[in-house]
Scaffold this active site. Sequence first.
Site, short mmCIF file in Angstrom:
data_model
loop_
_atom_site.label_atom_id
_atom_site.label_comp_id
_atom_site.label_asym_id
_atom_site.label_seq_id
_atom_site.Cartn_x
_atom_site.Cartn_y
_atom_site.Cartn_z
CE1 TYR A 1 -5.85 1.48 9.88
CE2 TYR A 1 -4.25 1.98 8.16
CZ TYR A 1 -4.58 1.87 9.50
OH TYR A 1 -3.63 2.16 10.46
CG ASN B 1 20.06 -26.88 -14.92
OD1 ASN B 1 20.38 -26.33 -13.88
ND2 ASN B 1 20.61 -26.59 -16.10
CD GLU C 1 -1.63 -3.24 5.85
OE1 GLU C 1 -1.73 -2.05 6.19
OE2 GLU C 1 -2.57 -4.04 5.91
#
Length: 411
Positions: free
Chosen positions: A154, A308, A394
């Site tokens: 692309y 923890n 994108e």
Amino acid sequence: MAWCGAPRAARRLLPLLPRCAVWRRRIASCIDPSAGLTEEQKEFQSVALDFAAKEMAPHMAEWDEKEIFPVDTMRKAAQLGFGGIYVKPDVGGSGLSRLDTSVIFEALSTGCTSTTAYMSIHNMCVWMIDTFGNEEQRRRFCPSLCSMEQFASYCLTEPGSGSDAASLLTSAQRKGDTYVLNGSKAFISGGGDADVYVVMCRTGGPGPKGISCLVLEKGTPGLSFGKKERKVGWNSQPTRAVIFEDCVVPVSNRLGAEGQGFSIAMKGLNGGRVNIASCSLGAAHASVLLAQEHLTVRKQFGEPLANNQYLQFRLAEMATRLVAARLMVRNAARALQEELGDAPVLCSMAKLFATDACFEICNQALQMHGGYGYLKDYAVQQFVRDVRVHQILEGTNEVMRMIVARSLLQG
């Protein structure tokens, strides 16, 4: 190949699924990625998870270290229908929905996020040709792309136009039945190795209405490539500049009408944003499981780290963000499939939230591993490096915020 009813590819892989089922039994139900899916979607997911575990995960570190573009592995994925997932079956696609696609990319990304991300871009390109091409173009390009005999890239971003994509300068001058292209594209995934390039170029005046979309084939005179970029992550896919110097392309290779290119590019990116967010989900899911296992096994001060309370709280936050991100991404995928008016905004929201949240999840998982997390022998560091770029490409997450804000203030 097309999926319909009980998918043939899924049936072929059913004997392999017990391994995947064992893997899934280790997942607490609250983060189970199969929650809310149909039985058919669970089949797609199981096939993709098994492929990720068997064909991708064992090679992920090597592909990253040696910068190997795993062509053969991707072609195996294409045999399962993953080369044209949301492309129509009459040209070799699987004809699945956007939600199905998101589920598949999330699953594949647990095996190698970088490779899956390239596959998501390839799928976007094939969809663009399938959707906006004429019959001759669809039948010329799509079958070989769906089988991944050929690969696609692309081409929108340029050295001088990133977020401001409508200001692109690559020109396409009409000369009879051809266009002559001049200019360059930057940061192109698959550049130099891909066979087909979906290129946005300027055929008219300034602004988005002057942009058209052309399909170029590797080997076209005047088409060349820059050096292979050295990247922090995404090393299983090559990235190069794509250069056009008096590159002659037939007018018959134009998708849609002149001036329609920017619209085509943005419609492709709506799906691309859901796809890349889905890849982030897979990396984050895998990182939660790695952190969960490490906290259980690693001992300090005479007891497992899992005892923890601070680390328990951080793990709970990671799991909560993962599920929230997954719900947003799947909601956007449904909206895109149903062509809802607010789908582009929902895709932007999902991309923004999921890629930010999933990077934080992967990074926190690395922190929980301590010094071990910074060693390349441990997969968590590769997930961190591979998902970081998802906040940039994108459409940067800053641009996603602009899109959402514009919708709110102008709506």
